[in-house]
Design an enzyme around this catalytic site. Structure first.
Site, mmCIF file in Angstrom:
data_model
loop_
_atom_site.group_PDB
_atom_site.id
_atom_site.type_symbol
_atom_site.label_atom_id
_atom_site.label_comp_id
_atom_site.label_asym_id
_atom_site.label_seq_id
_atom_site.Cartn_x
_atom_site.Cartn_y
_atom_site.Cartn_z
ATOM 1 N N HIS A 110 -0.368 -2.598 -2.986
ATOM 2 C CA HIS A 110 -0.025 -2.372 -1.585
ATOM 3 C C HIS A 110 1.479 -2.574 -1.425
ATOM 4 O O HIS A 110 1.984 -3.687 -1.607
ATOM 5 C CB HIS A 110 -0.802 -3.339 -0.695
ATOM 6 C CG HIS A 110 -0.725 -3.026 0.772
ATOM 7 N ND1 HIS A 110 0.353 -3.386 1.534
ATOM 8 C CD2 HIS A 110 -1.579 -2.374 1.600
ATOM 9 C CE1 HIS A 110 0.156 -2.995 2.785
ATOM 10 N NE2 HIS A 110 -1.006 -2.366 2.846
ATOM 11 N N GLU B 214 -2.395 2.328 0.454
ATOM 12 C CA GLU B 214 -0.998 2.281 0.909
ATOM 13 C C GLU B 214 -0.101 1.749 -0.200
ATOM 14 O O GLU B 214 0.715 0.847 -0.001
ATOM 15 C CB GLU B 214 -0.881 1.404 2.163
ATOM 16 C CG GLU B 214 -1.800 1.857 3.288
ATOM 17 C CD GLU B 214 -1.813 0.911 4.466
ATOM 18 O OE1 GLU B 214 -2.037 1.377 5.597
ATOM 19 O OE2 GLU B 214 -1.615 -0.311 4.259
ATOM 20 N N CYS C 127 0.656 -2.785 13.143
ATOM 21 C CA CYS C 127 1.626 -3.617 12.418
ATOM 22 C C CYS C 127 3.007 -2.971 12.423
ATOM 23 O O CYS C 127 4.015 -3.661 12.528
ATOM 24 C CB CYS C 127 1.166 -3.906 10.990
ATOM 25 S SG CYS C 127 1.159 -2.476 9.891
#
Length: 371
Positions: free
Chosen positions: A1, A53, A154
């Protein structure tokens, strides 16, 4: 990530600095070099895969399906800025600059109301219709427009808090040298031997490369980053910084001439084979269908022509215009045919990458064909 990795590396760099752990510092340096030299987009975006991601393998930097989360770009800038604490090296501050003016700034709409999680380097609206069922989507194509509200929010607050933190990336002081890492209209103060030194920077960067740095309150040794994209500096440098002994009241003046240039990727980045990006100063430029019509890949920029720099009337951002050639296609042309030499001359319009997707759905590309 990619985001979590960058935050981890930030913590590693902090621990290495405060404990003097040379092995941990070396690990941070190796990680940074791998990211910056093998896994970073030209915009400063990182994390190419939508699955997790995440980072994948070296040189896997697809444009159409790039994930490049906004949080990842700003986290890379935070990591690079921490690495500067081990010693001034322009390879770190150059990355900070690349992120600020490209991969981070693209996350925010020009009106400041909407945000991108993903920051693709190419958009083909017709490809978004290839999978009818979202549940069985075979390829994760990034959204074509920014959103104001997210279920998982976020990126927007991260973007908002990153903007004031940019002030922490402009200057640093190690007790002997004051370092100028970034170029922005700004003032900073440094206490030295009971004196308050004031460093004032006057510039319109990145509109142009003229920078004036004035010192008042005493004498000091000042180090100024010479941008990695600029190849015209004639003085001596150490790891990309030029050092000066400056007297009270003196000015340092620079003119980092900004000329548009074509940038190519390493051959391992197969997605960009035969294609080139356009960069002026620290800013990466792109083409949009809103200015150039459909089928952007059908446009071939003329490398011998001179770029014209101006202001985009609709967006109010800088604009580059250059001669280009577009293949002429007959409406009833067959699916396949022999190569044609039928070209028409056009003026291609390029805008800063950060300004794309502010006029509705449109084609966009960062990497272009050039002849």
């Amino acid at each position: 990530h990619a985001v979590r990795a960058m935050y981890l590396y930030c913590g590693m760099a902090d621990v290495a600095l405060h404990t003097g752990d040379a092995e941990l510092q070396a690990a941070c340096e190796a990680l940074f070099d791998n990211v910056a030299n093998r896994r970073m987009y030209i915009t400063g975006g990182i994390g190419s895969s939508g699955a997790g991601e995440a980072f994948t393998v070296d040189y896997d930097l697809p444009n159409l399906i790039s994930y490049t989360e906004s949080c990842a770009a700003l986290a890379l800038a935070l990591f690079a800025n921490r690495m500067l604490r081990f010693g001034a090296d322009a390879k770190y501050s150059d990355v900070v600059e690349r992120v600020i003016y490209n991969g981070f700034l693209s996350a925010l709409s020009l009106d400041g109301k909407s945000f991108f999680y993903q920051n693709p380097l190419e958009i083909m609206p017709r490809m978004h219709k290839r999978d009818v069922s979202v549940a069985h989507r075979s390829v994760n194509l990034p959204p074509m427009q920014r959103s104001e509200v997210f279920a998982c929010s976020c990126c927007p607050p991260n973007i908002v808090r990153f903007i004031p933190s940019i002030a922490n990336m402009l200057y640093s002081d190690d007790g002997e040298v004051i370092y100028v890492h970034q170029f922005m209209q700004s003032v900073t103060t440094v206490e030295r031997d009971g004196k308050m030194l004031v460093l004032e920077q006057a510039t319109k960067y990145p509109e142009n490369g003229k920078v004036k740095i004035k010192l008042t309150g005493g004498d000091a040794r000042i180090a100024v980053r010479i941008p990695g994209w600029f190849d015209g500096y004639q003085g001596e440098t150490e790891k990309g910084y030029a050092y000066f002994d400056v007297k009270d009241g003196e000015e340092l003046c620079f003119d980092f001439a900004m000329k548009p240039v074509f940038i190519e990727a390493r051959p391992e980045v197969v997605f960009n084979a035969g294609r080139y990006a356009v960069q002026r100063g620290p800013v990466i430029y792109c083409m949009e269908g809103a200015d150039n019509g459909e089928l952007l890949r059908d446009i071939c920029l003329d490398s011998r022509a001179r770029f014209r720099y101006g202001k985009h009337k609709q967006l109010g951002v800088p604009q580059l215009t250059v001669r280009a050639w577009r293949t002429v296609h007959e409406p009833d042309a067959p699916l396949y045919r022999q190569k044609t030499q039928n070209k028409e001359k056009v003026d291609a319009v390029l805008i800063p990458y950060y300004a794309f997707a502010n006029r509705g759905e449109s084609e966009m590309q960062v990497w272009h064909f050039v002849k």
